[in-house]
Design a protein around this motif. Structure first.
Motif, PDB file in Angstrom:
ATOM      1  N   ILE A  52      -1.829 -62.809  -8.594  1.00 42.45           N
ATOM      2  CA  ILE A  52      -0.570 -63.231  -8.544  1.00 42.45           C
ATOM      3  C   ILE A  52       0.561 -62.389  -8.188  1.00 42.45           C
ATOM      4  CG2 ILE A  52      -1.681 -64.002 -11.307  1.00 42.45           C
ATOM      5  CD1 ILE A  52       0.197 -61.584 -12.232  1.00 42.45           C
ATOM      6  N   HIS A  53       0.525 -61.988  -7.275  1.00 48.49           N
ATOM      7  CA  HIS A  53       1.372 -61.262  -6.481  1.00 48.49           C
ATOM      8  C   HIS A  53       1.136 -60.427  -5.609  1.00 48.49           C
ATOM      9  CE1 HIS A  53       5.914 -59.810  -6.703  1.00 48.49           C
ATOM     10  NE2 HIS A  53       5.686 -58.671  -6.670  1.00 48.49           N
ATOM     11  N   VAL A  54       2.067 -60.748  -4.772  1.00 46.22           N
ATOM     12  CA  VAL A  54       1.684 -59.776  -3.040  1.00 46.22           C
ATOM     13  C   VAL A  54       3.740 -59.996  -2.562  1.00 46.22           C
ATOM     14  CG1 VAL A  54       1.342 -60.030  -0.956  1.00 46.22           C
ATOM     15  CG2 VAL A  54       0.114 -61.681  -2.876  1.00 46.22           C
ATOM     16  N   GLU A  55       3.469 -58.268  -2.762  1.00 48.44           N
ATOM     17  CA  GLU A  55       4.917 -57.991  -1.781  1.00 48.44           C
ATOM     18  C   GLU A  55       4.627 -57.402  -0.269  1.00 48.44           C
ATOM     19  OE1 GLU A  55       8.189 -55.501  -3.944  1.00 48.44           O
ATOM     20  OE2 GLU A  55       6.466 -56.007  -5.970  1.00 48.44           O
ATOM     21  N   LYS A  56       5.232 -57.695   0.397  1.00 42.52           N
ATOM     22  CA  LYS A  56       5.065 -57.198   1.707  1.00 42.52           C
ATOM     23  C   LYS A  56       5.963 -55.730   2.360  1.00 42.52           C
ATOM     24  CE  LYS A  56       5.212 -58.442   6.470  1.00 42.52           C
ATOM     25  NZ  LYS A  56       5.577 -60.048   6.708  1.00 42.52           N
ATOM     26  N   PHE A  57       5.684 -54.969   2.635  1.00 42.96           N
ATOM     27  CA  PHE A  57       6.410 -53.630   2.792  1.00 42.96           C
ATOM     28  C   PHE A  57       6.246 -53.249   4.140  1.00 42.96           C
ATOM     29  CE2 PHE A  57       5.637 -53.356  -1.792  1.00 42.96           C
ATOM     30  CZ  PHE A  57       6.463 -53.666  -1.695  1.00 42.96           C
ATOM     31  N   ASN A  58       7.042 -52.466   4.867  1.00 41.98           N
ATOM     32  CA  ASN A  58       6.884 -52.057   6.323  1.00 41.98           C
ATOM     33  C   ASN A  58       6.386 -50.929   6.139  1.00 41.98           C
ATOM     34  OD1 ASN A  58       8.954 -54.158   6.850  1.00 41.98           O
ATOM     35  ND2 ASN A  58      11.182 -52.735   6.403  1.00 41.98           N
ATOM     36  N   SER A  59       5.223 -50.002   5.682  1.00 45.94           N
ATOM     37  CA  SER A  59       4.536 -49.017   5.834  1.00 45.94           C
ATOM     38  C   SER A  59       4.056 -48.749   4.808  1.00 45.94           C
ATOM     39  CB  SER A  59       5.181 -47.707   5.995  1.00 45.94           C
ATOM     40  OG  SER A  59       5.778 -47.615   4.792  1.00 45.94           O
ATOM     41  N   ARG A  60       2.564 -48.525   4.867  1.00 46.26           N
ATOM     42  CA  ARG A  60       1.524 -48.166   3.195  1.00 46.26           C
ATOM     43  C   ARG A  60       2.269 -47.327   2.805  1.00 46.26           C
ATOM     44  NH1 ARG A  60      -4.416 -46.628   4.337  1.00 46.26           N
ATOM     45  NH2 ARG A  60      -4.824 -45.422   1.955  1.00 46.26           N
ATOM     46  N   SER A  61       2.828 -46.710   2.632  1.00 45.79           N
ATOM     47  CA  SER A  61       4.000 -45.536   2.167  1.00 45.79           C
ATOM     48  C   SER A  61       4.841 -46.654   0.860  1.00 45.79           C
ATOM     49  CB  SER A  61       4.565 -44.283   2.859  1.00 45.79           C
ATOM     50  OG  SER A  61       5.407 -43.773   2.089  1.00 45.79           O
ATOM     51  N   GLU A  62       5.099 -47.179   1.408  1.00 48.35           N
ATOM     52  CA  GLU A  62       5.895 -48.025   0.758  1.00 48.35           C
ATOM     53  C   GLU A  62       4.918 -48.550  -0.306  1.00 48.35           C
ATOM     54  OE1 GLU A  62       9.927 -48.981   2.795  1.00 48.35           O
ATOM     55  OE2 GLU A  62       7.737 -50.277   3.412  1.00 48.35           O
ATOM     56  N   ALA A  63       4.277 -49.463  -0.109  1.00 50.36           N
ATOM     57  CA  ALA A  63       3.556 -50.364  -0.309  1.00 50.36           C
ATOM     58  C   ALA A  63       2.706 -49.704  -1.396  1.00 50.36           C
ATOM     59  CB  ALA A  63       2.700 -50.883   0.034  1.00 50.36           C
ATOM     60  N   THR A  64       2.297 -48.462  -1.307  1.00 48.32           N
ATOM     61  CA  THR A  64       1.409 -47.144  -2.104  1.00 48.32           C
ATOM     62  C   THR A  64       2.462 -47.009  -3.305  1.00 48.32           C
ATOM     63  OG1 THR A  64       1.581 -45.735  -0.337  1.00 48.32           O
ATOM     64  CG2 THR A  64      -0.743 -47.533  -0.890  1.00 48.32           C
ATOM     65  N   LYS A  65       3.483 -46.580  -2.605  1.00 40.10           N
ATOM     66  CA  LYS A  65       4.208 -46.376  -3.551  1.00 40.10           C
ATOM     67  C   LYS A  65       4.672 -47.383  -5.489  1.00 40.10           C
ATOM     68  CE  LYS A  65       7.103 -42.563  -1.411  1.00 40.10           C
ATOM     69  NZ  LYS A  65       7.970 -42.112  -0.369  1.00 40.10           N
ATOM     70  N   ALA A  66       4.894 -48.180  -4.599  1.00 42.55           N
ATOM     71  CA  ALA A  66       5.368 -49.685  -5.035  1.00 42.55           C
ATOM     72  C   ALA A  66       3.591 -49.544  -6.136  1.00 42.55           C
ATOM     73  CB  ALA A  66       5.364 -50.761  -4.405  1.00 42.55           C
ATOM     74  N   GLU A  67       2.474 -50.236  -5.525  1.00 47.59           N
ATOM     75  CA  GLU A  67       1.634 -49.021  -6.357  1.00 47.59           C
ATOM     76  C   GLU A  67       1.621 -48.359  -7.553  1.00 47.59           C
ATOM     77  OE1 GLU A  67      -3.461 -49.376  -6.007  1.00 47.59           O
ATOM     78  OE2 GLU A  67      -2.197 -48.690  -4.394  1.00 47.59           O
ATOM     79  N   TYR A  68       1.907 -47.681  -7.170  1.00 46.71           N
ATOM     80  CA  TYR A  68       0.957 -46.129  -7.826  1.00 46.71           C
ATOM     81  C   TYR A  68       2.631 -46.437  -9.394  1.00 46.71           C
ATOM     82  CZ  TYR A  68       1.834 -41.566  -9.942  1.00 46.71           C
ATOM     83  OH  TYR A  68       2.392 -40.515 -10.971  1.00 46.71           O
ATOM     84  N   ALA A  69       3.469 -47.040  -8.987  1.00 49.19           N
ATOM     85  CA  ALA A  69       5.260 -47.318  -9.612  1.00 49.19           C
ATOM     86  C   ALA A  69       4.687 -48.156 -10.461  1.00 49.19           C
ATOM     87  CB  ALA A  69       6.423 -47.444  -9.317  1.00 49.19           C
TER      88      ALA A  69
END
Length: 91
Positions: A52-69
């Motif tokens: 239902i939702h997808v956000e694109k990030f420039n790095s794995r670190s940014e994406a996994t931080k969003a996941e964790y939050a």
């Protein structure tokens, strides 16, 4: 070649949310729905799941931080987060 990094949210059949990280959202959704994704989504009561939702990030670190939050949020706050970002499920 640069790899895209994504944070995504699934709405499971039992009305729960699952947040994850991937470099290929379509492939990942297939994995979840075939029972080879995360342990959380392997339960038959949670499948099928819908992305239902997808956000694109420039790095794995940014994406996994969003996941964790996202995973730390209460259900009420997860719903607010998804509504704010006009998630497919909220429309």
């Amino acid at each position: 070649m640069e790899t895209d990094h994504y944070f995504y949210v699934l709405l499971c059949k039992d009305d729960t949310f699952y947040g994850g990280y991937t470099t290929d959202p379509k492939r990942r959704l297939k994995e979840h729905n075939s029972g080879t994704g995360a342990k959380y989504t392997r339960l038959p009561s949670r499948l099928p799941a819908e992305m239902i939702h997808v956000e694109k990030f420039n790095s794995r670190s940014e994406a996994t931080k969003a996941e964790y939050a996202f995973k730390k949020l209460t259900r009420k706050h997860k719903i607010a987060y998804l509504k704010e970002r006009e998630a497919k499920w909220c429309q």
